[in-house]
Write a protein that holds these residues in place. Structure first.
Motif: not given
Length: 450
Positions: A139-163
């Motif tokens: 759990g300690v090792a994996e927990i930052g994976f998803f916030p990192a992905i959310v941050l990463y996608f927010s830097r690459w894809f506009p909100a209307e394409r997020q879904s």
């Protein structure tokens, strides 16, 4: 005046036409940029998330041999399955801060290498203490994976394409059951007693190593679109405009400071929804193989194939819902599937004596949950800006971690207390339905206009 009009007509250079042509060129460049980014980013991170989910849920299949070999009770198994969440809960905020400091690329590398190693080491579990310790560390090792992905996608894809992007990314979750379940069952059947190891031990080893290799592959991705050599300058400008300047009203409404976001009631509404949704989702995911095995009395491989059916349908529902209307109806497409899924799961208790009838209703429940998943995680990027989204995603993900612990444990306790699973299934159904109701009650302006 006549001459000017004639010139405009013959050359087609009126201000309106120039603006229209520039708008069309921008849209074309943005579409090309997003398409290129999706092809280069989504497959890699989705495969990584596939193994992240596989390293979580393979325990639900390994249980079929592991519990008997180690003489663990249902409660012990439920606590061990959920201890993953305690590592996540205690280290969620440090992990989110590390994501912001290190960037998504370096953090994903470290997380994948760490969790792949820990998952493989689970093969050496020999006692309750080692079982609990390894699940906590995972759990300690994996927990930052998803916030990192959310941050990463927010830097690459506009909100209307997020879904759309999230629906492709989250395919890893049902596919980890569709393909990962049979794979785990096959390994357990074919490798049992090979080299003196149980099939469940081989499953942890062979499914943990790929995560380590994927960690090194993460070093090949680019942190931001400005650094991507495969985007043209026009594509970079179009993407930058879409991410930062194309909708000034939306940008003004977004919450930019992490401290303000933590005080905002919307964040805590999202946290509540996430907990309720994942309580039903994870509880069902962990116990479904056991329920199917008890009903069908088949082999490990047969159980895995039957348990894969709901998640195959869930993958289809996720894609259809995510691609159907990314700009409109987000609230309805988020809440209604979870509400219907919860009702179907509750109804499955009434037909528990029929394997196929209960499997059909469970499939509807899983499809509803999967359809909600990608839509829900497109919401934080609509409300919080780049500087706050990692922290907020981390807080929301803490609720998922708590549900990850609570779902399996509560199911185990209720099963041991009542001697059956009906009470636990109804509890999971109620939680999933409540999440859907809360999503439907979110302010319309927030979901569609922010």
């Amino acid at each position: 005046m006549t001459i000017e009009t004639s010139t405009e007509t013959s050359t087609g250079t009126s201000p309106a036409r120039i603006e229209s042509a520039a708008h069309d060129a921008h849209d074309a460049a943005l579409a090309r940029a997003c398409r290129k980014a999706a092809w280069r980013i989504i497959p890699l991170v989705t495969i990584a998330y596939f193994f992240a989910n596989l390293d979580r849920v393979n325990l639900s299949f390994a249980k079929l041999q592991m519990q008997e070999a180690l003489k663990f009770s249902d409660v012990t198994y439920g606590i061990g399955a959920g201890l993953f969440a305690w590592g996540a809960l205690l280290f969620q905020m440090p992990a989110s801060l590390a994501v912001s400091r290190l960037g998504a690329r370096r953090y994903l590398f470290l997380a994948l290498v760490a969790w792949g190693t820990i998952s493989a080491l689970t093969m050496f579990t020999s006692s309750i203490a080692s079982f609990y310790s390894l699940r906590f560390l995972l759990g300690v090792a994996e927990i930052g994976f998803f916030p990192a992905i959310v941050l990463y996608f927010s830097r690459w894809f506009p909100a209307e394409r997020q879904s759309r992007i999230m629906s492709m990314f989250f395919l890893a979750m049902p596919l980890s059951v569709v393909f990962g379940g049979p794979l785990t069952g096959l390994i357990m059947d074919r490798f049992d007693a090979v080299a003196g190891l149980g099939g469940w031990q081989w499953a942890f080893l062979l499914e943990g190593v790929p995560a380590v290799l994927l960690g090194f592959a993460m070093l090949s991705i680019r942190e931001r679109h400005a650094d991507a050599p495969w985007l043209t300058q026009a594509e970079k400008q179009a993407l930058d405009y879409a991410l930062t300047q194309s909708t000034p009203t939306q940008a003004k409404r977004k919450i930019s400071r992490a401290a303000d976001a933590l005080r905002h009631p919307l964040l805590w509404i999202f946290v509540t929804i996430c907990f309720c949704f994942n309580l039903g989702n994870f509880g069902l995911m962990f116990w479904l193989p056991t329920l199917v095995h008890q009903a069908s009395q088949g082999s490990n491989m047969h159980t895995a194939l039957l348990a894969a059916i709901p998640y195959a349908l869930g993958a289809l529902a996720m894609v259809v819902n995510g691609f159907s209307a990314p700009r409109e109806g987000v609230r309805l497409r988020s809440g209604l599937p979870a509400l219907v899924g919860g009702a179907a799961l509750a109804a499955s208790v009434l037909v528990s004596s029929s394997v196929w009838a209960s499997l059909i209703l469970t499939s509807i429940a899983v499809a509803g949950g999967m359809a909600t998943l990608s839509m829900f995680w497109s919401l934080p990027g609509r409300v919080f800006s780049d500087s706050a989204v990692a922290t907020c995603a981390g807080m929301i993900n803490m609720a998922a971690g708590l549900a990850f612990f609570s779902g399996p444990v509560v199911m185990g306790v209720l099963k041991q207390w009542t001697g059956g699973v009906s009470t636990g299934i109804v509890m999971l159904a109620a939680s999933l339905s409540l999440a859907g109701l809360l999503l439907l009650l979110l302010p319309r302006r927030l979901i569609q206009d922010v």
